[in-house]
Design an enzyme around this catalytic site. Structure first.
Site, PDB file in Angstrom:
ATOM      1  N   GLU A   1       2.521   4.970  -4.083  1.00  0.00           N
ATOM      2  CA  GLU A   1       2.482   5.885  -5.265  1.00  0.00           C
ATOM      3  C   GLU A   1       3.794   6.629  -5.451  1.00  0.00           C
ATOM      4  OE1 GLU A   1       0.008   5.682  -2.901  1.00  0.00           O
ATOM      5  OE2 GLU A   1      -1.041   4.322  -4.232  1.00  0.00           O
TER       6      GLU A   1
ATOM      7  N   ASP B   1       0.847  -1.195   0.000  1.00  0.00           N
ATOM      8  CA  ASP B   1       0.000   0.000   0.000  1.00  0.00           C
ATOM      9  C   ASP B   1       0.885   1.248   0.000  1.00  0.00           C
ATOM     10  OD1 ASP B   1      -2.263   1.572   0.193  1.00  0.00           O
ATOM     11  OD2 ASP B   1      -2.380   1.415   2.375  1.00  0.00           O
TER      12      ASP B   1
ATOM     13  N   ASP C   1      -8.878   3.803  -2.088  1.00  0.00           N
ATOM     14  CA  ASP C   1      -9.827   4.272  -1.071  1.00  0.00           C
ATOM     15  C   ASP C   1     -11.101   4.834  -1.679  1.00  0.00           C
ATOM     16  OD1 ASP C   1      -7.900   3.467   0.632  1.00  0.00           O
ATOM     17  OD2 ASP C   1      -7.196   5.471   1.155  1.00  0.00           O
TER      18      ASP C   1
HETATM   19  C1  GLC Z   1      -4.609   3.418   2.871  1.00  0.00           C
HETATM   20  C2  GLC Z   1      -5.129   2.218   2.131  1.00  0.00           C
HETATM   21  C3  GLC Z   1      -6.165   1.505   2.961  1.00  0.00           C
HETATM   22  C4  GLC Z   1      -5.569   1.149   4.307  1.00  0.00           C
HETATM   23  C5  GLC Z   1      -5.030   2.385   5.011  1.00  0.00           C
HETATM   24  C6  GLC Z   1      -4.304   2.052   6.309  1.00  0.00           C
HETATM   25  O1  GLC Z   1      -5.600   4.373   2.987  1.00  0.00           O
HETATM   26  O2  GLC Z   1      -5.611   2.532   0.863  1.00  0.00           O
HETATM   27  O3  GLC Z   1      -6.626   0.370   2.295  1.00  0.00           O
HETATM   28  O4  GLC Z   1      -6.536   0.536   5.109  1.00  0.00           O
HETATM   29  O5  GLC Z   1      -4.131   3.056   4.155  1.00  0.00           O
HETATM   30  O6  GLC Z   1      -3.262   1.200   6.095  1.00  0.00           O
END
Ligand code: GLC
Length: 760
Positions: free
Chosen positions: A409, A406, A480
């Site tokens: 980017e 995650d 998200d």
């Molecule tokens: C980001 C991710 C989400 C995750 C959060 C905390 O917003 O896109 O899926 O739960 O981070 O890690």
């Protein structure tokens, strides 16, 4: 390319046609009879493709000649004519134009550019990367021309009249049609004209810009301020050929382990061992099948990657063993940001070995993510990727089965990374401008390669940020989203366009990440989710819990019905992955991919195909109890009632909350498994074969669902046929020992369904 002048000369080396213009050089590379690469690098930045790993240097079935100041190159299927200023026009084998370069000045006026620059700055982009492309290619447009692909862009399926930016962007506000960039940069599109189809893959990792006919009816264009003009023109008879061409270049999604296609439950954040245990127990108690639980950032010690919080998870190995006995596999999140923390071994080691990005003076670059001040591993370098990969051993040793990447980017809480942050592209030093869009791609690659080598199994990696070619290493989710109807509606075109862009193993956060789903929205979302290749319910900290049993009984029952349906369909979905690895074709398909000449399919945003046999037309409107369904030509069977319906029409279908309209194409033999709680619970030695029509056929694939032995021939291919009231099968490829013991063959097209049991 403006101003490069007349063609002076050309020469050929292997499949490359080097072109010498008055004021520069460029080349055409003939990849095969359908694909030609067009390359010109005025700045000579010396990059190499991150998307394409194969070398295409041996194609020689083409001719070339110089005539009237033009270079004419012919393959079996296409002719490319290069003219002064490096304009290239493409024709089919009959000499009919496929697409021509647009030669007039672009319509974007200076004022429009200024306005767009301001919008971009508002969106957090830097001034210099506004829409004043120095390098661009414009292609002539036809009045009736649709565009598809471009990755995870918001909005509807057909991208005509919109413009987009490729710059991986983490923006958690509700993502609407006007968003130009999300988490993924997939600079590939398919153009569908009245009787022609072609694709363009613009392999430039800098910030790129795509205008799909927004500013003019005469042209579409793609451009960048940096890097090279490096694009692949892809031709074919139909859209499937174009995807085939694109994935020949960038790779296909490899077959996953079967359990990764099961239901996955997630939330940011399950607090501790007890909480996770409760989730597992509740799934089983409510008899909702489940294979995976995700651990979000809270399992770590102060968000330090590759560590465990000892209070919350005192003995992860025991904890994961216990869950494994319940059939639950654990996937842990791993973010790229490493806590700046002396004494934390990952930070110390990376610092010592200079594995982190630096500022232009060589000082380790620091921004902030979840752990506070954090540094960024330099994944463009193979030593860093290897080191990163090996760190996962701490997780694998505890029994972790998959990795969720995650914030890659990369996300940063203290403003965007400056353009001049120094990253490596293997041994070459470059900057954030070039690496940004491939940061997540390289991270996923590092993870995939290590998991593959260490476990010998098919790695399960999920990533948020992608570039073209990420499909080789990772699945992806759309980031998200919000628990709003607009995002359920958007899920369909977004997943379809990802599929048309080579990303097959994709899904949305079912139920929505931010905000709270109403019971009705949850019920309708699971009806889309159960057909999404990646099927995961995930929600954000601070939102209402949205695990299925948090809703009233009616919703739990609906939820169970669709998760059960998903598990029944696993053999069919797995077959689609097998086809996908070979052809690049997605699992979830835009209607237009199967029916591209059907005008009703070309702009169809609220239906999709699961492979070529199943059509799904979910209800995505609040309060709706009916759905206008469009069935293309041919005969179809209502999945729930087995009623036969003739296609080529729109009609109203009654769809109360527990009904998702599903139709099976006549002539299908649909393979299904018996009910299960999780993959691995049962031997999977029985296959149910549902027959739709008087004659039907189907090819089915079987292997050990786990490792790469299938690539050495360890698999079976079954050919099923139903003709003259009888079912026959042949084993066409016979490489996997553990075969089925029983087929249950049911004719769904007969008034009184009767099932025949065949013991093998
Ligand atoms: C980001 C991710 C989400 C995750 C959060 C905390 O917003 O896109 O899926 O739960 O981070 O890690």
């Amino acid at each position: 390319m403006n101003n490069i002048g007349k063609i002076k000369n050309y020469n050929i080396s292997k499949n490359i046609i080097n072109l010498i213009f008055e004021k520069g050089t460029g080349f055409l590379q003939i990849i095969n009879e359908n694909i030609i690469r067009v390359y010109c690098d005025p700045k000579n930045e010396g990059s190499h493709s991150k998307a394409i790993e194969k070398i295409f240097d041996d194609f020689n079935d083409f001719t070339s000649k110089q005539k009237d100041g033009k270079i004419i190159i012919k393959t079996k299927n296409i002719t490319a004519i290069v003219e002064s200023d490096f304009y290239v026009d493409f024709f089919d084998q009959n000499g009919k134009s496929i697409v021509k370069d647009y030669r007039k000045p672009l319509a974007q006026t200076e004022q429009l550019r200024q306005e767009q620059a301001e919008i971009l700055i508002g969106e957090g982009h830097s001034v210099q990367d506004s829409n004043t492309q120095e390098l661009y290619i414009a292609k002539e447009l036809e009045p009736y021309e649709c565009f598809y692909g471009l990755g995870d862009k918001t909005g509807f399926l057909n991208k005509r009249h919109y413009d987009y930016i490729m710059w991986n962007t983490d923006d958690p506000s509700p993502q609407v049609d006007s968003y130009r960039a999300l988490y993924k940069s997939i600079p590939f599109y398919i153009s569908l004209k009245k009787d022609t189809v072609y694709g363009i893959f613009f392999d430039n990792t800098f910030k790129t810009y795509f205008d799909m006919g927004k500013n003019s009816d005469e042209y579409c264009m793609f451009g960048a301020n940096n890097g090279a003009i490096d694009y692949y023109f892809i031709y074919g008879k139909n859209m499937k050929d174009i995807i085939g061409g694109y994935t020949l270049l960038t790779g296909t999604t490899p077959l996953p382990q079967l359990w990764t296609l099961g239901y996955q439950q997630s939330r940011w954040g399950y607090i501790d061992e007890k909480d996770i245990g409760y989730i597992a127990d509740s799934m089983r108690e409510h008899k909702i099948p489940c294979d995976v639980i995700h651990m979000d950032i809270d399992y770590m010690d102060g968000y330090r990657v590759f560590t465990w919080d000892k209070e919350r998870h005192p003995n992860p190995k025991e904890e994961l063993e216990k869950l494994a006995k319940q059939g639950i596999k654990i996937v842990t999140i791993i973010d790229p940001g490493i806590k700046k923390d002396k004494g934390y071994s990952i930070y110390d080691e990376g610092l010592k070995n200079r594995y982190f990005a630096t500022d232009k003076d060589g000082v380790t670059y620091v921004n902030a993510v979840w752990p506070g001040d954090s540094v960024y591993p330099d994944f463009g370098n193979s030593d860093v990727r290897k080191w990163w990969g090996k760190n996962h051993k701490a997780l694998l040793d505890m029994g972790v089965q998959g990795i969720w990447n995650d914030m890659n980017e990369p996300a940063s809480f203290n403003g965007p990374l400056p353009d001049d942050v120094v990253f490596r592209d293997e041994d070459r030093y470059t900057t954030h401008k070039e690496i940004h869009n491939v940061y997540g791609h390289n991270m996923a690659k590092a993870t995939y390669e290590y998991l593959k080598e260490e476990t010998g199994k098919r790695p399960f990696v999920i990533t948020r940020a992608c570039y073209s070619g990420s499909q080789k290493y990772s699945t992806a989710w759309t980031g998200d989203n919000h628990s709003i109807w607009a995002h359920l509606q958007m899920a369909i075109p977004q997943l379809c366009n990802l599929g048309l862009s080579g990303m097959s193993f994709v899904g949305t956060d079912v139920g929505g990440f931010s905000y709270d789903p109403t019971p009705e929205l949850m019920a309708r979302w699971v009806q889309v989710g159960c057909f999404s290749p990646l099927f995961r319910n995930h929600s954000a900290l601070g939102t209402k819990y949205q695990e299925p049993w948090k809703f009233k009984k009616e919703i739990i029952d609906i939820y169970r019905k669709y998760v059960n349906l998903r598990y029944s369909l696993l053999p069919y979905i797995y077959d689609l992955f097998y086809i996908g690895e070979k052809t690049g074709l997605p699992v979830i398909r835009a209607m237009v991919l199967e029916y591209e000449n059907d005008i009703n399919a070309q702009n169809c945003n609220d239906q999709f195909m699961l492979g070529e046999n199943i059509l799904v037309s979910p209800v995505v409107m609040q309060g709706a109890t009916h759905k206008t369904v469009y069935l293309p030509e041919g005969n179809w069977y209502d999945f729930w009632t087995n009623e036969k319906i003739t296609g080529n029409k729109h009609f109203t279908y009654r769809a109360p909350l527990d009904v998702c309209p599903i139709f099976v194409k006549e002539g299908t033999i649909l393979p299904m498994y018996e009910q299960m709680e999780y993959v691995g619970e049962k031997a999977l030695d029985t296959l149910i074969l549902n027959i739709y029509g008087n004659t039907a056929k189907y090819t089915h694939y079987q292997d050990n669902y786990t490792d790469f032995n299938y690539r050495n021939g360890e698999y079976n291919i079954y050919d099923f046929k139903y003709e003259h009231n009888s079912f026959v099968y042949t084993v066409k490829h016979n490489g996997y020992e553990n075969k089925y013991k029983k087929f249950i063959v049911c004719n769904k097209s007969k008034t009184h369904e009767n099932c025949e049991i065949i013991i093998i």
